[in-house]
Scaffold this motif. Structure first.
Motif, mmCIF file in Angstrom:
data_model
loop_
_atom_site.group_PDB
_atom_site.id
_atom_site.type_symbol
_atom_site.label_atom_id
_atom_site.label_comp_id
_atom_site.label_asym_id
_atom_site.label_seq_id
_atom_site.Cartn_x
_atom_site.Cartn_y
_atom_site.Cartn_z
ATOM 1 N N VAL A 84 33.197 72.900 -13.798
ATOM 2 C CA VAL A 84 33.415 71.501 -14.176
ATOM 3 C C VAL A 84 33.426 70.645 -12.909
ATOM 4 O O VAL A 84 33.611 71.145 -11.804
ATOM 5 C CB VAL A 84 34.750 71.320 -14.946
ATOM 6 N N ARG A 134 45.224 69.854 -5.722
ATOM 7 C CA ARG A 134 44.486 70.819 -4.887
ATOM 8 C C ARG A 134 44.307 72.154 -5.627
ATOM 9 O O ARG A 134 43.215 72.712 -5.690
ATOM 10 C CB ARG A 134 45.274 71.028 -3.595
ATOM 11 N N ALA A 139 42.590 66.012 -1.251
ATOM 12 C CA ALA A 139 41.423 65.311 -0.719
ATOM 13 C C ALA A 139 40.714 66.134 0.356
ATOM 14 O O ALA A 139 39.526 65.968 0.590
ATOM 15 C CB ALA A 139 41.835 63.949 -0.172
ATOM 16 N N GLN A 140 41.440 67.048 0.975
ATOM 17 C CA GLN A 140 40.845 67.889 2.022
ATOM 18 C C GLN A 140 39.834 68.897 1.485
ATOM 19 O O GLN A 140 39.036 69.449 2.246
ATOM 20 C CB GLN A 140 41.949 68.669 2.750
ATOM 21 N N VAL A 141 39.916 69.189 0.189
ATOM 22 C CA VAL A 141 39.109 70.302 -0.335
ATOM 23 C C VAL A 141 38.212 69.918 -1.511
ATOM 24 O O VAL A 141 37.556 70.781 -2.088
ATOM 25 C CB VAL A 141 40.015 71.494 -0.754
ATOM 26 N N VAL A 142 38.205 68.641 -1.883
ATOM 27 C CA VAL A 142 37.408 68.181 -3.021
ATOM 28 C C VAL A 142 36.228 67.370 -2.507
ATOM 29 O O VAL A 142 36.356 66.642 -1.525
ATOM 30 C CB VAL A 142 38.293 67.313 -3.959
ATOM 31 N N ARG A 143 35.068 67.484 -3.160
ATOM 32 C CA ARG A 143 33.906 66.732 -2.713
ATOM 33 C C ARG A 143 33.996 65.253 -3.067
ATOM 34 O O ARG A 143 33.741 64.379 -2.249
ATOM 35 C CB ARG A 143 32.640 67.334 -3.362
ATOM 36 N N VAL A 203 35.901 62.227 -3.768
ATOM 37 C CA VAL A 203 37.223 61.630 -3.575
ATOM 38 C C VAL A 203 37.112 60.113 -3.567
ATOM 39 O O VAL A 203 36.293 59.556 -2.829
ATOM 40 C CB VAL A 203 37.856 62.090 -2.239
ATOM 41 N N GLY A 251 47.898 72.328 3.189
ATOM 42 C CA GLY A 251 47.206 71.468 4.143
ATOM 43 C C GLY A 251 48.016 70.257 4.557
ATOM 44 O O GLY A 251 47.471 69.260 5.027
ATOM 45 N N ILE A 287 36.959 75.324 -10.004
ATOM 46 C CA ILE A 287 35.677 75.714 -9.402
ATOM 47 C C ILE A 287 34.964 76.767 -10.250
ATOM 48 O O ILE A 287 33.782 76.607 -10.555
ATOM 49 C CB ILE A 287 35.871 76.159 -7.925
ATOM 50 N N HIS A 329 42.006 71.872 -8.689
ATOM 51 C CA HIS A 329 40.598 71.920 -8.256
ATOM 52 C C HIS A 329 40.162 73.363 -7.998
ATOM 53 O O HIS A 329 39.102 73.804 -8.452
ATOM 54 C CB HIS A 329 40.420 71.082 -6.993
ATOM 55 N N GLU A 330 41.009 74.089 -7.286
ATOM 56 C CA GLU A 330 40.718 75.509 -7.000
ATOM 57 C C GLU A 330 40.460 76.261 -8.309
ATOM 58 O O GLU A 330 39.508 77.036 -8.415
ATOM 59 C CB GLU A 330 41.918 76.096 -6.243
ATOM 60 N N PRO A 361 42.580 59.719 2.559
ATOM 61 C CA PRO A 361 41.561 60.789 2.662
ATOM 62 C C PRO A 361 42.142 62.098 3.186
ATOM 63 O O PRO A 361 41.472 63.111 3.166
ATOM 64 C CB PRO A 361 40.548 60.232 3.672
#
Lengths: 379, 379
Positions: free
Chosen positions: A27, A16, A41-45, A47, A340, A23, A19-20, A36
């Motif tokens: 990339v 998570r 997985a809550q914040v990535v497009r 998955v 999360g 951004i 990914h942050e 899920p």
């Protein structure tokens, strides 16, 4: 556009936060997640839900990626070799990662390259543990399953041959280590790229409660420049000799007589490096990504005299959001990082950081916020 | 868990960076995006693709959200009133937002509350523009369509009645303003919560090239404490009097005789505040979210003596990723923020920030990186 696709295996909080950090780099981030609902997985497009232990799932996932990296160290080494053989860069690679997966392999290799470790050997059974105790100055002895442990799990401190029976029940090889009489725990975190460029973060002090990291202070207070330099050099040596790519956390014991010994290795962003998100010029997550992409690494220097991170563990309050009002109003510099995750007692569900000039004040603010969010204190 | 769902209308880079800032807070982020490829849609899990101008789309989207906020100011005011009437908090609300949507309404209201503006009035036709010129000291005159303009679009500087014809062709009301003889442009950025708490960021200098923001310097160099204080107070007054919730950017002209006049308002995170991502204790994006959620606001103070942001515009190189090697190696403190947009000449596709003690050095490093990524320079 030739912006690369990074394949992240594992959907936990490290994914998570990576990914942050990715951004801003523009990339593309592809996640292989168990469910899920996992933290990342809550914040990535992009998955993919699947089991990393299944080779076909892993290969399908990896085919869409320019490079593979990890949220955890549990992917079977042999699967990673298959991906590499198929031409997909795996960073860190299996030859490095095995040292973070198997404590027996790690101890043997570190000893071989002259890195100070607690005395240790693989033990066959409880009677063998008793012999190890006799050889190394007596009980207690630390026993670890060579694979599968984390956050105090898979580790036993035993005081007799009878107590030594438990670790052998898992059917995994068991490593015995002398119980080091340390004064505190440190962590030396470095990041290394495939090019061989490496950066060393300031050495931090890590304070454990019940075997779980509670507080990290950056830099480690009252650490001599000599020992700090030794610890950084040691971590850089391990990264180079083991061929690590990405973030390497070297957890250390500092002994009363001024020595450092390696406790554990982690080859991914690590809890002892979370302070860098708010306290360093470049966070461990950003530098891990830069290393994985073989980009030049960012400046690891601290931005503040003192930065303190305190983990937020699940307590009795299921709703941590209601604590935000108090915590944010009390400390306008406080940074809350929640994952999360559903709150379960003792589970790491987030962390806080704060910084400033006065260490006692910084520690108090961070500890108060973490305790308040958890519900341990209410005022 | 009672972590709220934030509904973000618009999938541009401001939404992308707001999502990035929201990940640590653990809040849930729901995006209404024009296409699945929009800047923010690439990095958010929960994306609804639809047209914000369609009331039914907007209502369906809003039903799953605890609060609605915006990436841009183009949502029809009447749609927002419907959402409010249905009990969904809209922040900033339509009564505030109309001042960022309609330059005629904005000028009238600011003048009413005593905020210094360029002389202005709504003009009916080119002959009326000529009368306005005569009233205010002659040509040139600035003409703006009251709705729909941004980044220099919808703005004309005209030197004769003949030139004044163009703006009227759009069929939108036209506002005439005197051409202010300014020495530079400043921006006073503030954030205000529904509770009425407000924070003011340091006043910055904004350097435009061809009507588009190129460079932002924080804080504005050589700005007198008096003028800085006036600018912050002015912005706080505007936020309070207009009932703004969230980030408010007040773009200002500084005149040769030491006055400040309001140029434009924006009620959302703003290009003049991008420096806060790396240069302030709390970024504009994090504080916008905190305001929208009615949480206590974070410390707006700068973390460094100087922070400089330079926009990366599309140039002739379609591939900006290849510039990373050079830029990151040259400046380990550089922060690249790319938006995932296709490169088109003149389009804002990213920005860079860097910071330090020596303003000339910081400006050079930021400008070099932006020019290199764009392909304007190659060494």
């Amino acid at each position: 556009m030739t912006f690369p696709v990074i394949g992240m295996v594992g959907g936990g909080q490290l994914a998570r936060m990576t990914h942050e950090a990715g951004i801003p780099l523009g990339v593309r981030f592809r996640l292989l997640s168990d469910t899920p609902q996992d933290s990342a997985a809550q914040v990535v497009r992009d998955v993919v839900v699947g089991d990393y232990r299944d080779l076909d799932t892993l290969r399908d996932f990896a085919r869409g990626c320019d490079v593979i990296t990890f949220d955890h160290e549990h992917v079977p080494t042999e699967h990673l070799r298959v991906l590499e053989a198929e031409g997909i860069p795996v960073r860190p690679g299996p030859d490095a990662l095995v040292h973070a997966q198997d404590k027996g392999v790690m101890r043997a290799r570190l000893t071989e390259i002259g890195i100070p470790c607690p005395r240790h050997r693989i033990v066959a059974d409880p009677a063998d543990v008793a012999r190890f105790a006799a050889e190394t100055g007596g009980w207690p002895v630390v026993l670890k399953t060579v694979r599968g442990g984390y956050d105090g799990k898979g580790v036993w401190v035993v005081r007799s041959e009878e107590e030594a029976a438990a670790p052998f029940r898992a059917g995994v090889a068991v490593l015995a280590e002398e119980k080091v009489d340390f004064v505190r725990e440190l962590a030396a975190n470095v990041v290394r790229s495939p090019h061989g460029q490496a950066v060393a973060y300031p050495v931090v002090e890590s304070i454990q409660v019940n075997g779980v990291c509670d507080t990290v202070i950056a830099p480690a207070p009252d650490l001599s420049p000599e020992l700090s330099g030794q610890a950084q050099e040691l971590a850089l040596t391990v990264a180079r000799e083991l061929g690590v790519v990405g973030h390497l956390a070297v957890e250390l014991f500092e002994t009363g007589d001024g020595r450092i010994l390696v406790n554990e290795l982690a080859m991914r962003p690590h809890n002892s490096g979370h302070w860098t998100q708010d306290g360093a010029v470049t966070s461990q997550f950003a530098n891990h990504l830069r290393a994985v992409l073989d980009l030049p690494l960012g400046d690891p220097r601290p931005r503040e005299p003192w930065t303190v991170m305190v983990n937020v563990l699940g307590g009795d309050y299921p709703d941590m959001y209601q604590g935000y009002l108090h915590c944010m109003a009390r400390d306008p510099r406080l940074k809350i990082h929640m994952y999360g995750k559903d709150v379960k007692p003792g589970r790491k569900v987030g962390h806080v950081t704060t910084y400033g000039d006065d260490l006692a004040d910084v520690r108090e603010r961070a500890a108060h916020a973490a305790a308040y969010l958890r519900g341990t204190i209410t005022e």
